[in-house]
Design a protein around this motif. Sequence first.
Motif, PDB file in Angstrom:
ATOM      1  N   TYR A 153       0.843  -1.191   0.000  1.00  0.00           N
ATOM      2  CA  TYR A 153       0.000   0.000   0.000  1.00  0.00           C
ATOM      3  C   TYR A 153       0.880   1.243   0.000  1.00  0.00           C
ATOM      4  O   TYR A 153       0.991   1.931   1.001  1.00  0.00           O
ATOM      5  CB  TYR A 153      -0.908  -0.003   1.230  1.00  0.00           C
ATOM      6  CG  TYR A 153      -2.065  -0.954   1.107  1.00  0.00           C
ATOM      7  CD1 TYR A 153      -3.305  -0.514   0.656  1.00  0.00           C
ATOM      8  CD2 TYR A 153      -1.908  -2.298   1.411  1.00  0.00           C
ATOM      9  CE1 TYR A 153      -4.367  -1.391   0.522  1.00  0.00           C
ATOM     10  CE2 TYR A 153      -2.959  -3.192   1.278  1.00  0.00           C
ATOM     11  CZ  TYR A 153      -4.183  -2.724   0.831  1.00  0.00           C
ATOM     12  OH  TYR A 153      -5.219  -3.592   0.689  1.00  0.00           O
ATOM     13  N   ASN A 154       1.514   1.499  -1.098  1.00  0.00           N
ATOM     14  CA  ASN A 154       2.426   2.641  -1.123  1.00  0.00           C
ATOM     15  C   ASN A 154       2.434   3.308  -2.499  1.00  0.00           C
ATOM     16  O   ASN A 154       1.725   2.882  -3.411  1.00  0.00           O
ATOM     17  CB  ASN A 154       3.836   2.175  -0.754  1.00  0.00           C
ATOM     18  CG  ASN A 154       4.264   1.007  -1.626  1.00  0.00           C
ATOM     19  OD1 ASN A 154       3.907   0.959  -2.810  1.00  0.00           O
ATOM     20  ND2 ASN A 154       4.986   0.062  -1.051  1.00  0.00           N
ATOM     21  N   GLU A 155       3.243   4.325  -2.596  1.00  0.00           N
ATOM     22  CA  GLU A 155       3.297   5.100  -3.833  1.00  0.00           C
ATOM     23  C   GLU A 155       3.783   4.264  -5.013  1.00  0.00           C
ATOM     24  O   GLU A 155       3.382   4.483  -6.151  1.00  0.00           O
ATOM     25  CB  GLU A 155       4.234   6.294  -3.646  1.00  0.00           C
ATOM     26  CG  GLU A 155       3.613   7.415  -2.848  1.00  0.00           C
ATOM     27  CD  GLU A 155       4.473   8.662  -2.856  1.00  0.00           C
ATOM     28  OE1 GLU A 155       5.702   8.502  -3.032  1.00  0.00           O
ATOM     29  OE2 GLU A 155       3.932   9.753  -2.708  1.00  0.00           O
ATOM     30  N   LEU A 156       4.663   3.295  -4.728  1.00  0.00           N
ATOM     31  CA  LEU A 156       5.205   2.483  -5.814  1.00  0.00           C
ATOM     32  C   LEU A 156       4.081   1.806  -6.600  1.00  0.00           C
ATOM     33  O   LEU A 156       4.081   1.801  -7.835  1.00  0.00           O
ATOM     34  CB  LEU A 156       6.172   1.436  -5.247  1.00  0.00           C
ATOM     35  CG  LEU A 156       6.758   0.481  -6.284  1.00  0.00           C
ATOM     36  CD1 LEU A 156       7.607   1.255  -7.291  1.00  0.00           C
ATOM     37  CD2 LEU A 156       7.605  -0.607  -5.615  1.00  0.00           C
ATOM     38  N   SER A 157       3.089   1.269  -5.876  1.00  0.00           N
ATOM     39  CA  SER A 157       1.966   0.613  -6.547  1.00  0.00           C
ATOM     40  C   SER A 157       1.224   1.599  -7.442  1.00  0.00           C
ATOM     41  O   SER A 157       0.822   1.272  -8.557  1.00  0.00           O
ATOM     42  CB  SER A 157       0.998   0.036  -5.515  1.00  0.00           C
ATOM     43  OG  SER A 157       1.648  -0.975  -4.785  1.00  0.00           O
ATOM     44  N   VAL A 158       1.040   2.800  -6.937  1.00  0.00           N
ATOM     45  CA  VAL A 158       0.344   3.825  -7.721  1.00  0.00           C
ATOM     46  C   VAL A 158       1.130   4.132  -8.994  1.00  0.00           C
ATOM     47  O   VAL A 158       0.577   4.222 -10.087  1.00  0.00           O
ATOM     48  CB  VAL A 158       0.152   5.103  -6.875  1.00  0.00           C
ATOM     49  CG1 VAL A 158      -0.521   6.178  -7.705  1.00  0.00           C
ATOM     50  CG2 VAL A 158      -0.659   4.796  -5.637  1.00  0.00           C
ATOM     51  N   VAL A 159       2.441   4.275  -8.837  1.00  0.00           N
ATOM     52  CA  VAL A 159       3.297   4.566  -9.991  1.00  0.00           C
ATOM     53  C   VAL A 159       3.178   3.437 -11.017  1.00  0.00           C
ATOM     54  O   VAL A 159       3.089   3.686 -12.222  1.00  0.00           O
ATOM     55  CB  VAL A 159       4.767   4.743  -9.540  1.00  0.00           C
ATOM     56  CG1 VAL A 159       5.694   4.773 -10.733  1.00  0.00           C
ATOM     57  CG2 VAL A 159       4.912   6.017  -8.724  1.00  0.00           C
ATOM     58  N   ILE A 160       3.125   2.199 -10.535  1.00  0.00           N
ATOM     59  CA  ILE A 160       3.058   1.070 -11.466  1.00  0.00           C
ATOM     60  C   ILE A 160       1.733   1.060 -12.228  1.00  0.00           C
ATOM     61  O   ILE A 160       1.703   0.818 -13.439  1.00  0.00           O
ATOM     62  CB  ILE A 160       3.288  -0.255 -10.706  1.00  0.00           C
ATOM     63  CG1 ILE A 160       4.769  -0.336 -10.299  1.00  0.00           C
ATOM     64  CG2 ILE A 160       2.928  -1.457 -11.586  1.00  0.00           C
ATOM     65  CD1 ILE A 160       5.089  -1.476  -9.385  1.00  0.00           C
TER      66      ILE A 160
END
Lengths: 255, 271
Positions: free
Chosen positions: B129-136
């Motif tokens: 649950y972090n920004e990395l997932s959003v970026v992906i």
Amino acid sequence: MSGAAVGLEGVSKRFDTRKDGGLLALDTVDFALRPGEFVSIVGPSGCGKSTLLRIMAGLVAPSTGRCTRPDGIETAFVFQEAALLPWRNVERNAQLLMELEGHPPQSYRPRAAEALKLVGLAGFEKSYPHQLSGGMRMRLSLARALALRPGLLLLDEPLAAVDELTRDVLQEELSSLWRQAGFTGVLVTHNVHEAVYLSNRVVVMSPRPGRILDVIDVPFAYPRAPELRASADFAALTGQVTAVLRAQHHAQAVA
Amino acid sequence: MTRSSSSSSSPALAFARNAAPVLVVALLAIGFWWLLSATVYQGKGYLLPSPQEVAAATVENAATLAGATLSTLKEALLGYALAIVVGIAGAAVLAQSRLLERSLYPYAVLLQTVPVVAIAPLIVLWFGYNELSVVIVSFIMSLFPIINNTMLGLRSTSRNLAELFALHRAGGLVSFWKLRLPGALPHIFAGLRISAGLSVIGAIVGEFIIGSGNAEGGLGVQIVFAQGRMYTALLFAEVIAATLLGFLFFLVVSAIGRLLLRHWHESALGS
């Protein structure tokens, strides 16, 4: 720079098609280009004259026979469409072939400037191709080739797409460029007047499969005045070339 | 000889001419919105807040809104940048051979057809649950138009020019840098313009999945949050912010494209 001698020995070209046997485009062509001469190849559409030019350029390999060129000569090719890089300005277009051939970078600018001056494009270095007329684009295409100081210049109907007045002027300029630069020139065209006006010799080819029907010497001395085109001798010679082309055409139509 | 446009001699005048029709439409739309909110939806601000209410909500929550917009901007920008690099490099590899294209291109298409909303939870599961997932998610959303258009551009090289380069013994790398890539630029920018908006949408979708657990999150998080509180005026403000963000991406990419193509490509000549 002196012109190169190129030899064609029994050159045939067969293109693979789905049908058996393929398509015979050129049939045992024998011809020798003398160093520094200007030769035109005329023939009906589809007679393989462009293929012959591409064989001389080394772009296409003959199916049988061989094409001999001296080692180490620069060959330049001018296409019917000017084939310029639209994102490069005039000067950088003129440098392109030197870059591709790995010339030293410090020679780019002076050589390009020299070639642009030869074709009358000095002062247009910073213009882009879309800003040029059809005739100017063709001049730029010629300058790009001349910047290489080629021993062999191959021209594939370079003047077919320009208007008639421009064509006459460009023919005269091409002739004077050839005499100044001293390359061996081969021009493919279906304009008989253009072929006779420019050339030492005119090669007449048959319809497919392309064979050499006749090689006609053009005796007029250089420089050739524009008025030569209106003379009776000129008309007689173009008539002779046309007659060879037509005889073959009729023979085919009857057969 | 040169194309001069005397009429657009003043940049301010040119801007006014370009912007005026858009602004007129915007004013009409806001007028219509106001009319609706003052009549049919009178007293039902939770369904359609009035423009004034949205403006008030914007001012009231300015700090949160700015923070959320910045956060989404960062995620979308990272996803978009990643998509540009991977998309152009991937297309360059695929365009090298028909075999590569036949074996790999269908997977690029799959990436486009798989419903991102459906696999986003999976991505969160894998990457947290972090920004990395959003970026992906943003990256997956923006990738395909870039790959597809770049490949089209790389395959559209003029035959005469390709012959010219072959005649002068230009290797694959030289041809790529001096001929195929510059020639593909108009197509590449067409893809980049499509993906500009998609990258923001992807970021918002990604934030939806991450959910409202994170109060510091981007616009997607805040939208879910505002919806939960029935704070429709703020919801509107956030949707508008997200839309303008995508629009800003588009404008910047278009401007860069025009700058690069201004000397030669029909689409940018005279601009």
